[in-house]
Design an enzyme around this catalytic site. Structure first.
Site, PDB file in Angstrom:
ATOM      1  N   GLU A  38       1.105  -1.243  -0.041  1.00 37.85           N
ATOM      2  CA  GLU A  38       0.028   0.021   0.041  1.00 37.85           C
ATOM      3  C   GLU A  38       1.077   1.294   0.121  1.00 37.85           C
ATOM      4  O   GLU A  38       1.884   1.104   0.584  1.00 37.85           O
ATOM      5  CB  GLU A  38      -0.956  -0.007   1.438  1.00 37.85           C
ATOM      6  CG  GLU A  38      -1.648   1.247   1.320  1.00 37.85           C
ATOM      7  CD  GLU A  38      -2.947   1.131   2.499  1.00 37.85           C
ATOM      8  OE1 GLU A  38      -2.894   0.102   3.167  1.00 37.85           O
ATOM      9  OE2 GLU A  38      -3.732   2.343   2.534  1.00 37.85           O
ATOM     10  N   ASN A  50      -6.590   1.394   2.792  1.00 36.67           N
ATOM     11  CA  ASN A  50      -7.498   2.618   2.672  1.00 36.67           C
ATOM     12  C   ASN A  50      -7.025   3.815   1.729  1.00 36.67           C
ATOM     13  O   ASN A  50      -7.772   4.675   1.425  1.00 36.67           O
ATOM     14  CB  ASN A  50      -7.171   3.445   4.270  1.00 36.67           C
ATOM     15  CG  ASN A  50      -7.896   2.318   5.459  1.00 36.67           C
ATOM     16  OD1 ASN A  50      -8.682   1.579   4.855  1.00 36.67           O
ATOM     17  ND2 ASN A  50      -7.411   2.512   6.472  1.00 36.67           N
ATOM     18  N   ASN A 107     -12.049  -1.188  -1.093  1.00 36.87           N
ATOM     19  CA  ASN A 107     -11.297  -1.593   0.330  1.00 36.87           C
ATOM     20  C   ASN A 107     -12.226  -1.277   1.490  1.00 36.87           C
ATOM     21  O   ASN A 107     -12.565  -0.340   1.618  1.00 36.87           O
ATOM     22  CB  ASN A 107     -10.027  -1.023   0.278  1.00 36.87           C
ATOM     23  CG  ASN A 107      -9.510  -1.509   1.739  1.00 36.87           C
ATOM     24  OD1 ASN A 107      -8.698  -2.703   1.666  1.00 36.87           O
ATOM     25  ND2 ASN A 107      -9.263  -0.433   2.506  1.00 36.87           N
ATOM     26  N   GLU A 108     -12.522  -2.170   2.054  1.00 36.93           N
ATOM     27  CA  GLU A 108     -12.830  -2.135   3.616  1.00 36.93           C
ATOM     28  C   GLU A 108     -14.293  -0.936   3.486  1.00 36.93           C
ATOM     29  O   GLU A 108     -14.293  -0.056   4.221  1.00 36.93           O
ATOM     30  CB  GLU A 108     -12.092  -1.664   4.632  1.00 36.93           C
ATOM     31  CG  GLU A 108     -10.907  -2.771   4.705  1.00 36.93           C
ATOM     32  CD  GLU A 108     -10.001  -2.544   6.159  1.00 36.93           C
ATOM     33  OE1 GLU A 108      -9.872  -1.550   6.620  1.00 36.93           O
ATOM     34  OE2 GLU A 108      -9.522  -3.719   6.475  1.00 36.93           O
ATOM     35  N   TYR A 114      -6.576  -8.689  11.665  1.00 35.06           N
ATOM     36  CA  TYR A 114      -5.308  -8.176  12.370  1.00 35.06           C
ATOM     37  C   TYR A 114      -5.428  -8.672  13.879  1.00 35.06           C
ATOM     38  O   TYR A 114      -6.568  -8.342  14.463  1.00 35.06           O
ATOM     39  CB  TYR A 114      -5.141  -6.686  12.462  1.00 35.06           C
ATOM     40  CG  TYR A 114      -4.826  -6.326  11.132  1.00 35.06           C
ATOM     41  CD1 TYR A 114      -3.572  -6.676  10.321  1.00 35.06           C
ATOM     42  CD2 TYR A 114      -5.994  -5.595  10.273  1.00 35.06           C
ATOM     43  CE1 TYR A 114      -3.378  -6.213   8.931  1.00 35.06           C
ATOM     44  CE2 TYR A 114      -5.346  -5.210   8.929  1.00 35.06           C
ATOM     45  CZ  TYR A 114      -4.292  -5.461   8.472  1.00 35.06           C
ATOM     46  OH  TYR A 114      -4.086  -5.064   6.933  1.00 35.06           O
ATOM     47  N   GLU A 145      -6.129  -9.185   3.708  1.00 41.12           N
ATOM     48  CA  GLU A 145      -5.524  -8.636   4.741  1.00 41.12           C
ATOM     49  C   GLU A 145      -5.394  -9.513   5.781  1.00 41.12           C
ATOM     50  O   GLU A 145      -6.478  -9.617   6.463  1.00 41.12           O
ATOM     51  CB  GLU A 145      -6.017  -7.149   4.929  1.00 41.12           C
ATOM     52  CG  GLU A 145      -5.642  -6.075   3.851  1.00 41.12           C
ATOM     53  CD  GLU A 145      -5.882  -4.873   4.356  1.00 41.12           C
ATOM     54  OE1 GLU A 145      -5.934  -4.369   5.572  1.00 41.12           O
ATOM     55  OE2 GLU A 145      -6.577  -3.846   3.342  1.00 41.12           O
ATOM     56  N   GLN A 154       1.559  -6.127   5.803  1.00 38.88           N
ATOM     57  CA  GLN A 154       1.810  -5.792   4.175  1.00 38.88           C
ATOM     58  C   GLN A 154       3.288  -6.401   4.193  1.00 38.88           C
ATOM     59  O   GLN A 154       3.666  -7.369   4.670  1.00 38.88           O
ATOM     60  CB  GLN A 154       1.786  -4.153   4.191  1.00 38.88           C
ATOM     61  CG  GLN A 154       0.482  -3.756   4.316  1.00 38.88           C
ATOM     62  CD  GLN A 154       0.278  -2.064   4.123  1.00 38.88           C
ATOM     63  OE1 GLN A 154       1.060  -1.611   3.443  1.00 38.88           O
ATOM     64  NE2 GLN A 154      -1.010  -1.683   4.413  1.00 38.88           N
TER      65      GLN A 154
HETATM   66  O1  AHR Z   1      -3.076  -2.584   6.056  1.00 42.45           O
HETATM   67  C1  AHR Z   1      -3.321  -1.358   7.026  1.00 42.45           C
HETATM   68  C2  AHR Z   1      -4.697  -0.945   6.717  1.00 42.45           C
HETATM   69  O2  AHR Z   1      -5.617  -2.103   7.539  1.00 42.45           O
HETATM   70  C3  AHR Z   1      -5.223  -0.628   5.498  1.00 42.45           C
HETATM   71  O3  AHR Z   1      -4.958   0.179   4.831  1.00 42.45           O
HETATM   72  C4  AHR Z   1      -6.691  -1.136   5.666  1.00 42.45           C
HETATM   73  O4  AHR Z   1      -7.276  -1.710   4.337  1.00 42.45           O
HETATM   74  C5  AHR Z   1      -6.733  -1.772   7.004  1.00 42.45           C
HETATM   75  O5  AHR Z   1      -7.705  -1.342   7.828  1.00 42.45           O
END
Ligand code: AHR
Length: 503
Positions: free
Chosen positions: A27, A72, A172-173, A244, A292, A353
């Site tokens: 990103e 994002n 995305n999201e 995450y 992700e 990432q």
């Molecule tokens: O990977 C970091 C961020 O986490 C990304 O930009 C977003 O898609 C997620 O919230």
């Protein structure tokens, strides 16, 4: 010493291991691109400004697919800013990360770099501040050979052959209130369906990923997937999951069990997708793109850390630069086990990432690049997991966690490659106090022998690799592994991840 038992049998197939499961994510965020993969003044930089030492590590990591350019970031991105002569590319304000985007790296540069990695390019379109037309424009620019305004523009911009991008994320999201252009499931579902239909009209070969939930704790989780798929089921191939994990309040035992949440997340999304399939009387099955996933200590990043004076927004700030420990690597290894256990439905995934930003690879401007602890389980699983994923019929003692109740001390999955006859076994020991002995019935593998063993562990579960000590943690051989008369025994140290190759 606690014990666990499992069975290796090539007939216990879950599904084929798709190479796309070993994807990653780049990103335009912090120092992932700028001062990460790209640093023109660095002694190891190539003529495009990309660091060759970083490129070597990315190759060694074994990433199959790279999702780009966000995240994002993509929800405010104008892809046209990143093409054409570099000297006339605009400097933009990136609202997602309060940074300045110079656009010195764009589609052509990134695609060239990606080709050098030997990885597949997976693009995301902006459905935050933009819509159907801009997605179509990017697709025409990327995939049409020539003879149209935008394909000819790509050629004029320096790339004769189309980029030929197959995988596309529809935004995305979009369930997240933090996302530029955040919408309700209903509104996003309609927009995603229109965009998907239009993209397929232009290029029927594209494979499309619709946004699922940003994590399983989102208040809309489940309902979001159902509504979005009701609108898009016929138009898309994948639904995304993002997750995450972090150690909270010193709860190492609960953190080590994070894959329990990932298992539940995947199984819930599969159930929801299959429910919509039944309601729509569809013949088609939707797969998961877990695009992700990682350990991310989000507590270390707060909104108030963002620079608010707009004239002060920095270039390539040090954002989300987690330093990963052995425990973090064990969790990453167990999340890979979870992905492989669901190989029949998780057919694409991206470790988020790749460089500097919650990343397996770190760099110092003008200085070295090194492997974080999390690099090792990813690289070894990517190299060894081939063929089909296997159920291993695990029996393990459990331990109590506040988060997930009683959780098996050991988790495991295996793969078997019918072409080479090789089997790979991946294991974690989540026990903090002591080792575990695992007994494996390997009779079905005939006269197999142990080819390689790798265990990642340390007396200190918080040991990490840093600029000062880049090789503090590396995996070592597991000398306890013994295969005799069709029975493999191996001792797993506390808080450890292990891979064993048999053939
Ligand atoms: O990977 C970091 C961020 O986490 C990304 O930009 C977003 O898609 C997620 O919230």
């Amino acid at each position: 010493m606690p014990a666990a038992r499992l069975t290796l049998d090539p007939r216990f197939t879950v599904g084929a291991v798709h190479r796309r499961v070993f994807g990653s994510f780049v990103e335009h965020l912090g120092r992932c691109v700028y001062d990460g993969i790209y640093e023109p003044g660095h002694p190891a930089a190539d003529s495009d400004g990309f660091r060759t030492d970083v490129l070597d590590l990315v190759r060694e990591l074994g990433v199959s697919t790279i999702r780009y350019p966000g995240g994002n970031f993509v929800s405010g991105y104008r892809w046209e800013d990143g093409v054409g002569p570099r000297e006339s590319r605009p400097r933009r304000l990136d609202l997602a990360w309060h940074s300045v985007e110079t656009n010195q790296v764009g589609l052509h540069e990134f695609a060239r770099w990606n080709d050098q990695v030997g990885s597949e390019l997976m693009l995301a379109v902006n459905l935050g501040t933009r819509g159907v037309q801009e997605a179509l424009d990017l697709l025409e620019y990327s995939n049409v050979r020539s003879g149209s305004a935008l394909s000819d523009q790509r050629i004029a911009d320096g790339t004769r052959d189309p980029f030929g991008v197959r995988m596309w994320c529809l935004g995305n999201e979009m369930d997240g209130p933090w996302q530029l252009g955040h919408r309700s499931a209903e509104d996003y579902g309609k927009l995603a369906s229109q965009t998907a239909k239009a993209m397929r009209q232009l290029d029927p070969s594209v494979q499309l990923v619709v946004c699922g939930s940003s994590n399983s704790a989102m208040p809309t989780f489940g309902a979001w997937e159902r509504t979005v798929l009701e609108h898009t089921y016929a138009d898309v191939d994948y639904i995304s999951c993002h997750a995450y994990y972090a150690e909270k309040d010193g709860d190492l035992a609960g953190f080590l069990a994070s894959a329990v949440d990932m298992d539940h997340f995947i199984e819930s999304v599969v159930a929801t997708a299959d429910h919509v399939k039944a309601v729509l009387r569809s013949e088609k099955t939707i797969d998961i793109s877990f695009d992700e996933w990682n350990v991310w200590n989000q507590d270390r990043f707060h909104d108030e850390d963002q620079i608010t004076d707009i004239e002060q927004w920095p270039y390539a700030p040090r954002l989300l630069e987690d330093v990963y420990s052995v425990a973090d690597a064990v969790v990453v290894g167990s999340l890979l086990i979870s992905l492989l256990k669901h190989a029949d439905r998780v057919t694409s995934a991206s470790l988020a990432q790749l460089v500097n930003v919650i990343a397996p690879i770190m760099t110092e401007p003008g200085g070295p690049a090194w492997r974080q602890t999390t690099f090792f389980p990813f690289a070894l699983t990517s190299r060894l997991a081939r063929g089909n994923a296997l159920r291993v019929e695990l029996e393990s003692e459990t331990y109590p966690t506040g988060k997930f109740g009683d959780v098996p001390v050991v988790d495991a999955v295996a793969t078997h490659d019918p072409e080479t006859g090789r089997t790979a076994l991946f294991l974690v020991n989540r026990a903090i106090e002591g080792p575990v002995t695992v007994t494996v019935d390997a009779a079905a593998l005939g006269g197999a022998r142990v080819l390689e063993t790798h265990t990642l562990t340390d007396g200190d579960p918080y040991a990490a690799n840093t600029l000062a000590e880049p090789n503090r943690v590396v995996p070592g051989e597991n000398k306890s592994a013994l295969l005799e008369d069709g029975v493999l025994t191996v001792e797993l140290p506390p808080v450890s991840w292990t891979a064993i190759s048999l053939g």
